[in-house]
Design a protein around this motif. Structure first.
Motif, short mmCIF file in Angstrom:
data_model
loop_
_atom_site.label_atom_id
_atom_site.label_comp_id
_atom_site.label_asym_id
_atom_site.label_seq_id
_atom_site.Cartn_x
_atom_site.Cartn_y
_atom_site.Cartn_z
N PHE A 114 15.93 7.33 2.29
CA PHE A 114 15.48 6.05 3.06
C PHE A 114 14.14 5.51 2.64
CE2 PHE A 114 12.78 3.87 6.35
CZ PHE A 114 13.91 2.86 6.72
N TYR A 115 13.24 6.42 2.33
CA TYR A 115 11.94 5.95 1.83
C TYR A 115 11.95 5.39 0.61
CZ TYR A 115 6.91 6.03 1.39
OH TYR A 115 5.50 5.59 0.90
N ALA A 116 12.88 6.14 -0.32
CA ALA A 116 13.02 5.78 -2.00
C ALA A 116 13.53 4.37 -1.86
CB ALA A 116 13.74 6.91 -2.55
N SER A 117 14.57 4.10 -1.29
CA SER A 117 15.30 2.84 -1.34
C SER A 117 14.66 1.71 -0.48
CB SER A 117 16.79 3.00 -0.91
OG SER A 117 17.14 4.41 -0.56
N PHE A 118 13.96 1.92 0.61
CA PHE A 118 13.61 0.88 1.25
C PHE A 118 12.63 -0.13 0.57
CE2 PHE A 118 9.96 -0.46 4.15
CZ PHE A 118 10.63 -1.20 5.06
N PHE A 119 11.43 0.43 -0.25
CA PHE A 119 10.67 -0.66 -0.93
C PHE A 119 11.42 -1.53 -1.84
CE2 PHE A 119 7.98 2.82 1.31
CZ PHE A 119 7.26 1.84 2.05
N PRO A 120 12.23 -0.86 -2.75
CA PRO A 120 12.85 -1.83 -3.66
C PRO A 120 13.70 -2.92 -2.97
CG PRO A 120 13.20 0.36 -4.47
CD PRO A 120 12.57 0.54 -3.39
N ILE A 121 14.43 -2.49 -1.70
CA ILE A 121 15.08 -3.41 -1.19
C ILE A 121 14.34 -4.53 -0.36
CG2 ILE A 121 16.61 -3.67 0.84
CD1 ILE A 121 18.11 -1.07 -0.32
N THR A 122 13.21 -4.05 0.32
CA THR A 122 12.52 -4.86 1.18
C THR A 122 11.72 -5.85 0.11
OG1 THR A 122 12.40 -3.09 2.50
CG2 THR A 122 10.73 -4.97 2.98
N ALA A 136 0.70 -1.27 0.11
CA ALA A 136 -0.07 0.14 0.07
C ALA A 136 0.89 1.32 0.02
CB ALA A 136 -0.84 0.02 1.22
N LEU A 137 1.97 1.22 0.76
CA LEU A 137 2.92 2.42 1.05
C LEU A 137 3.90 2.54 -0.23
CD1 LEU A 137 3.65 2.33 4.67
CD2 LEU A 137 2.34 3.86 3.47
N ARG A 138 4.06 1.40 -1.07
CA ARG A 138 4.98 1.43 -2.05
C ARG A 138 4.71 2.38 -3.42
NH1 ARG A 138 7.30 -3.04 -6.01
NH2 ARG A 138 5.01 -3.63 -6.01
N PRO A 139 3.49 2.48 -3.66
CA PRO A 139 3.21 3.20 -5.05
C PRO A 139 3.29 4.70 -4.60
CG PRO A 139 1.35 1.66 -4.39
CD PRO A 139 2.05 1.79 -3.33
N ILE A 140 3.38 5.19 -3.29
CA ILE A 140 3.30 6.67 -2.96
C ILE A 140 4.85 7.21 -3.35
CG2 ILE A 140 2.90 8.45 -1.39
CD1 ILE A 140 1.09 6.58 0.22
N SER A 141 4.78 8.19 -4.46
CA SER A 141 6.06 8.68 -4.61
C SER A 141 6.94 8.96 -3.65
CB SER A 141 6.05 9.62 -5.77
OG SER A 141 7.12 10.44 -5.98
N PRO A 142 8.15 9.02 -3.40
CA PRO A 142 8.92 9.68 -2.32
C PRO A 142 8.70 11.14 -2.58
CG PRO A 142 10.03 7.88 -3.36
CD PRO A 142 9.14 8.15 -4.20
N ILE A 143 8.76 11.65 -3.91
CA ILE A 143 8.36 13.13 -3.85
C ILE A 143 7.30 13.62 -3.17
CG2 ILE A 143 8.20 14.86 -5.62
CD1 ILE A 143 10.85 13.25 -5.75
N ALA A 144 6.16 13.02 -3.11
CA ALA A 144 4.98 13.25 -2.55
C ALA A 144 5.33 13.28 -1.09
CB ALA A 144 3.84 12.13 -2.56
N TRP A 145 6.19 12.98 -0.44
CA TRP A 145 6.38 12.79 1.11
C TRP A 145 7.24 14.27 1.22
CZ3 TRP A 145 4.91 9.89 4.96
CH2 TRP A 145 4.19 8.64 4.76
#
Lengths: 268, 271
Positions: free
Chosen positions: B144-152, B115-124
């Protein structure tokens, strides 16, 4: 159980091993539940395998022979009936009975040496080294200890897997079409290598194949399974000395018998 | 027109066609040269004078270097990317391993991750600034937010893709608990974990520029904005873009070094 009881019992077992079968299949049936229908893959399979015997399970694709092996290995459960090894019912996998897979079960991230040592983790270091080297030499991989599986040919990868299985001195080795992915020349070499190793170490081997020639070249007995649901059509003795003469009349007779049981007519 | 030089060129190309120096150096360099020539041609004939030529861009790179901003701004961007990425790997890899391996963990956490993954880091960015102010904190959080989802997600998938035969081999030889993790789960997942880190670092480098353009007062993204706002210095903008690209390539080359280890090389071979 007191220590004295244990001694008596193990002696008793040793005496019995001379006559008792190693692996016993009793009324083994298995049905897979599918969405629309139940798929019965095995029906009332009864079979005794003697210690040190080489038995091939031969049948058409989808006849349940791999399922039978998976149940014997403890990876799947029977619906009815049981499979016992030395009188013990099989409920889970154990390194006393080791699988050799067609699709290379060895670990590609570990060297040949580390792969062979997988089952030897609990041995003392010196012992581990000795057994691993012995087994690697036995399968003809001396000099490749540090190699990684991706650097090896298909045949050599299967040698590693056979070594990994032999190293733990298992009661039974299950082989599920282990040479199926190899080219035909390598397959022939691997068969004679397997027989050499089997004669030397005398493990009990249950070998699944759909290749008629392979079964006659390897097995003491060939268990022919019917099409789904798999039942034992006949157990055929192969009473030929190794190395087997592929041109002998007896070989041709057995081949004819097996093809007939499988329902193939014009096999040449 | 004399045809012989062209025949000579064709012969030379054909002889070199399979040679390593040609395929790895000469050929890509020639294509790069063609692109730069097209850029020059476009400046000469189609674009207004505001657009910088390749030569002006090169000069601007030296200008940025001379006034010291190349190193300070690149360092600011790299600092944020390094920390954000490092923290994301530190949290994401163990979490991905756990969620990938346990059914309950997967059932509990996979939905919220997806659910959180598709929210662009830019939006944060607004919240990042609200929480951390203008500066490194916000940048590190966004990276952190931008790299966290691809890695996880990559680590989760890696664990869930461990092949049946390897799982059964592990069961067969009685591997359990930490030994199972160390000998099978981690090494089996490692090639894909490294790939996911590579993807994450690429995303992080994209995001930091955008984040610095909007909500920070240093870094290469800020330099781009600054160059445009302070005097329409499009040569500086282009120069910064070239620098961003070059650093991106270096980062990717560095992280690809992980793929050369014996323990993971198997994961990148075509089968």
């Amino acid at each position: 159980m007191s220590p004295s009881d244990k001694t008596v019992e193990s002696e008793y077992e040793n005496v019995n091993e001379m006559v008792q079968p190693k692996v016993v299949f009793r009324n083994v049936s298995k049905t897979f539940k599918k969405k629309n229908e139940d798929l019965c893959v095995l029906q009332d399979v009864d079979l005794d395998v003697a210690p040190g015997e080489f038995v091939c399970l031969l049948g058409p694709s989808g006849c349940g022979k791999s399922t039978l092996l998976n149940i014997a290995g403890g990876f799947e459960q029977t619906d009815t009936g049981s499979i016992t090894i030395d009188g013990q019912e099989i409920t889970e996998p154990s390194d006393r009975r080791v699988f050799v897979f067609q699709e290379y079960g060895i670990f590609p991230w570990a060297s040949v040496w580390d792969n062979v040592c997988l089952g030897l983790r609990k041995l003392p270091k010196e012992e581990q080294k000795r057994v691993a080297q012995e087994t690697i030499d036995l399968v003809g991989l001396k000099g490749f200890e540090k190699a990684y599986p991706m650097e090896l040919s298909g045949g050599m990868k299967q040698r590693v897997e056979v070594a990994r299985a032999l190293a733990v001195k298992p009661d039974v080795i299950f082989m599920d079409e282990p040479f199926g992915a190899l080219d035909s020349l390598t397959r022939l070499t691997m068969r004679s290598e397997l027989i050499r190793i089997w004669k030397q170490e005398k493990p009990t081997i249950l070998f699944v194949t759909h290749d008629v020639d392979e079964s006659i070249q390897l097995a003491d007995r060939v268990v022919v399974l019917t099409e789904r649901p798999g039942r034992i059509a006949r157990v055929v003795d192969v009473d030929l000395p190794h190395p087997r003469d592929l041109a002998s009349p007896e070989y041709a007779r057995i081949k004819g018998e097996l093809y007939e049981l499988l329902g193939v007519r014009d096999w040449g | 027109m004399n045809i012989y030089p062209w025949i000579g060129l064709a012969v030379a190309v054909l002889t070199l066609w399979k040679c390593q120096v040609f395929t790895k150096v000469i050929l890509p360099a020639a294509v790069g040269l063609v692109v730069i020539c097209l850029w020059q041609l476009a400046c000469d004939h189609f674009l207004s004078d505001t657009n910088p030529t390749p030569g002006q861009t090169l000069a601007a790179i030296f200008e940025i270097d001379d006034n010291g901003r190349l190193w300070s701004d690149a360092a600011a961007s790299l600092f944020r990317v390094t920390w954000g990425f490092f923290l994301a790997a530190l949290v994401g890899i163990p979490l991905g391993l756990w969620v990938g391996w346990t059914t309950r963990g997967f059932q509990a956490l996979n939905p919220i991750i997806q659910a959180l993954r598709p929210i662009s880091p830019i939006a944060w960015i607004p919240f990042a600034i609200l929480w951390f102010g203008i500066g490194d904190g916000a940048g590190i959080f966004l990276i952190f937010y931008a790299s966290f989802f691809p890695i996880t997600v990559g680590t989760m998938a890696a664990v869930r893709n461990i092949s049946m035969v390897h799982q059964r081999s592990a069961l067969n030889f009685g591997l359990t608990g930490f030994e199972l993790f160390r000998r099978v789960v981690l090494p089996a997942a490692l090639p894909q974990i490294i790939t996911s880190m590579r993807i994450a670092l690429g995303v992080a480098w994209l995001v930091i520029v955008a984040a610095e353009m909007v909500g920070m007062d240093s870094g290469l993204g800020y330099l781009i904005n600054d160059a445009r706002n302070m005097g329409r210095r499009y040569d500086l903008v282009a120069a910064t873009m070239v620098i961003i690209g070059a650093i991106g390539i270096v980062l990717d080359l560095l992280i690809r070094k992980f793929e050369d280890f014996d323990e993971v090389r198997w994961g990148y071979v075509k089968r």
